[in-house]
Design an enzyme around this catalytic site. Structure first.
Site, PDB file in Angstrom:
ATOM      1  CG  ASP A 195      27.983 -11.040  10.150  1.00 18.20           C
ATOM      2  OD1 ASP A 195      28.815 -10.244  10.613  1.00 18.20           O
ATOM      3  OD2 ASP A 195      26.785 -10.742   9.944  1.00 18.20           O
ATOM      4  CD  GLN A 253      25.485  -3.172  12.074  1.00 17.91           C
ATOM      5  OE1 GLN A 253      26.232  -2.460  12.730  1.00 17.91           O
ATOM      6  NE2 GLN A 253      25.179  -4.405  12.437  1.00 17.91           N
TER       7      GLN A 253
HETATM    8  C1  S3P Z   1      24.300  -6.173   9.449  1.00 21.78           C
HETATM    9  C2  S3P Z   1      25.423  -5.697   8.833  1.00 21.78           C
HETATM   10  C3  S3P Z   1      26.783  -6.170   9.134  1.00 21.78           C
HETATM   11  C4  S3P Z   1      26.786  -7.471   9.909  1.00 21.78           C
HETATM   12  C5  S3P Z   1      25.759  -7.508  10.995  1.00 21.78           C
HETATM   13  C6  S3P Z   1      24.355  -7.240  10.457  1.00 21.78           C
HETATM   14  C7  S3P Z   1      22.996  -5.611   9.074  1.00 21.78           C
HETATM   15  O1  S3P Z   1      27.460  -5.179   9.885  1.00 21.78           O
HETATM   16  O2  S3P Z   1      28.063  -7.717  10.476  1.00 21.78           O
HETATM   17  O3  S3P Z   1      25.762  -8.771  11.634  1.00 21.78           O
HETATM   18  O4  S3P Z   1      21.949  -6.208   9.411  1.00 21.78           O
HETATM   19  O5  S3P Z   1      22.975  -4.552   8.438  1.00 21.78           O
HETATM   20  P1  S3P Z   1      28.213  -3.953   9.150  1.00 21.78           P
HETATM   21  O6  S3P Z   1      27.271  -3.431   8.169  1.00 21.78           O
HETATM   22  O7  S3P Z   1      28.527  -2.940  10.189  1.00 21.78           O
HETATM   23  O8  S3P Z   1      29.442  -4.577   8.552  1.00 21.78           O
END
Ligand code: S3P
Length: 448
Positions: free
Chosen positions: A329, A178
């Protein structure tokens, strides 16, 4: 869906209902769905998306992109049509952007807004309002955006974007797709090259899709093994036809259910197996799970297969912390699998789980204990001593598992319930709709 008001909660007891058999198909990948709407909204012309996940999180992204000028419609056949505004063309939203429960919507859209000359307020539900946003505020501030956030860098927050922004080179302090994606999206409307250095690889859907839309994006491996991702700004996006593969994170619940429940033989069709997402299936195989890949193919630039899963007695293992980002996840459902395995499962390196939709380490420790499992919580993981294949006792009359507005806790404990003697009472099934609205009906169909 944001309320803890007991009158609005939807409790349910999940009980044993026999083996899982036949073929099921899980909905589209949540991460890819978010990105298809966001990038489609930055292309001039029509992007068409099939297999989009119609969960609340993705609908929050769609509503926000509409509020910033895109036209987004679903036709009667379930295809989504996105007419974008062009990179740099996002409009000032007239009201706060309601992100609901969705961390992905929030962080990625903060990246997009940061380099447009607009001001946006982001709000969310009680779970989202506890989650840390400093991890995106820091790099986006360096690019020139300004933030007024709630204490601790949380929602509600107001972001004042800047254009032209300053391109940065940023080394991720936390393994987060993210954060990586927020910076890459911010880089799209920034002159020059924006660089993200990723010491530990995370899901790469943004990189794949950005290239598909025509962004100039390169990935190199540095001497220390880190991934160096560069995107050139002021890109011109070409609209795309996107087919979203099935979500491995949703398939995970059915894969584990079929492994745990005697007599099961289930095919889960069309499961996305991008290597940055699929580690759960490898870990389950190491535990002795029978998971066969059928018809491996390519869907929309992502590897996909049908998974045939047969009941198996699992053995506990030490899970290598190196795989955490590629199954970040899936730990809640892995914990359920471990609770019925033979012997001890040890997980470490899971600090990030404490800042997901809930503190998933402590929420799953409490939930599994309530269902009769033997669990020890450590700072960065759980140690679980399994039953050796026997069903869990289940929750006592009047006791119910607390899901903390976390869809994955609700679904994991639903699976624990169908693998238990007395059943498991879940306090609220509403959060399931954020990522997997048809979960309960698919579960009924598969066990009928
Ligand atoms: C996601 C990245 C993950 C994941 C989330 C979706 C994404 O989070 O837990 O459900 O779509 O980039 P983080 O990148 O913060 O770990």
């Amino acid at each position: 869906m944001s309320s803890h008001d007991p009158a609005q909660m939807r409790p349910r007891r999940f009980t044993a209902n026999g083996p899982l058999r036949g073929r099921i198909r899980v909905p589209g990948d949540k991460s890819i769905s978010h990105r298809s709407i966001m990038l489609g909204a930055l292309a001039v012309g029509e992007t068409r998306v099939t297999g989009l996940l119609e969960g609340e999180d993705v609908l929050s992204t769609a509503a926000a992109m509409r509020a910033m000028g895109a036209t987004i419609e679903r036709d009667a056949d379930g295809m989504w049509h996105v007419h974008g505004v062009g990179v740099g063309g996002l409009l000032q939203p007239q009201a706060a952007l309601d992100m609901g429960n969705s961390g992905t919507s929030t962080r990625l859209l903060m990246g997009l807004v940061a380099t447009h000359p607009i001001t946006a307020t982001f709000v969310g539900d009680a779970s989202l309002s506890k989650r840390p946003m400093g991890r995106v505020i820091d790099p986006l501030s360096t690019m020139g955006a300004e933030f007024t956030a709630s204490p601790g860098g949380r929602l509600p927050l107001t972001l004042r974007g800047i254009s032209p922004a300053v391109p940065i080179e940023y080394r991720l302090p936390v393994a987060s797709a993210q954060v990586k994606s927020a910076i890459l999206l911010a880089g799209l409307n920034t002159p020059g090259i924006t660089t993200v250095i990723e010491p530990i690889p995370t899901r790469d859907h943004s990189e794949r899709m950005l290239r598909g839309f025509g962004a100039e994006l390169t990935v190199d491996i540095a001497d220390d093994g880190a991934r160096v991702i560069k995107v050139r700004g002021e890109a011109e996006f070409k609209p795309q036809d996107i087919v979203v593969p099935g979500d491995p994170s949703s398939a995970a619940f059915f894969v584990v259910a079929a492994l745990l429940i005697e007599g099961s033989d289930l095919v889960v069709e069309n499961v996305g197996l991008n290597p940055t997402r699929a580690a759960l299936f490898d870990v389950l195989r190491l535990m002795g799970g029978s998971i066969e890949e059928l018809d491996r193919r390519d869907v929309g630039g992502e590897p996909v297969a049908d998974l045939r899963v047969r009941h198996s007695l699992l053995s506990g293992i030490d899970v290598d912390p190196a795989v955490v980002p590629s199954m970040v996840d899936e730990f809640p459902i892995l914990f359920v699998a471990a609770a019925l395995a033979k012997g001890r499962t040890v997980t470490t390196g899971l600090e990030e789980l404490r800042v997901k939709e809930s503190d998933r380490i402590s929420a799953m420790r409490a939930a599994l204990e309530l269902a009769g499992a033997t669990v020890t919580e450590t700072e960065d993981g759980l140690i679980i001593d399994g039953t050796g294949g026997d069903p869990l006792p289940g929750t006592a009359e009047g006791a119910s598992v607390v899901t903390h507005l976390d869809h994955r806790i609700a679904m994991s404990m639903a699976i624990a319930g169908i693998a238990s003697k007395r059943g498991v009472e879940v306090d609220d099934t509403r959060p399931i709709a954020t990522s997997f609205p048809v979960f309960e009906s698919l579960l009924e169909g598969a066990t009928r």
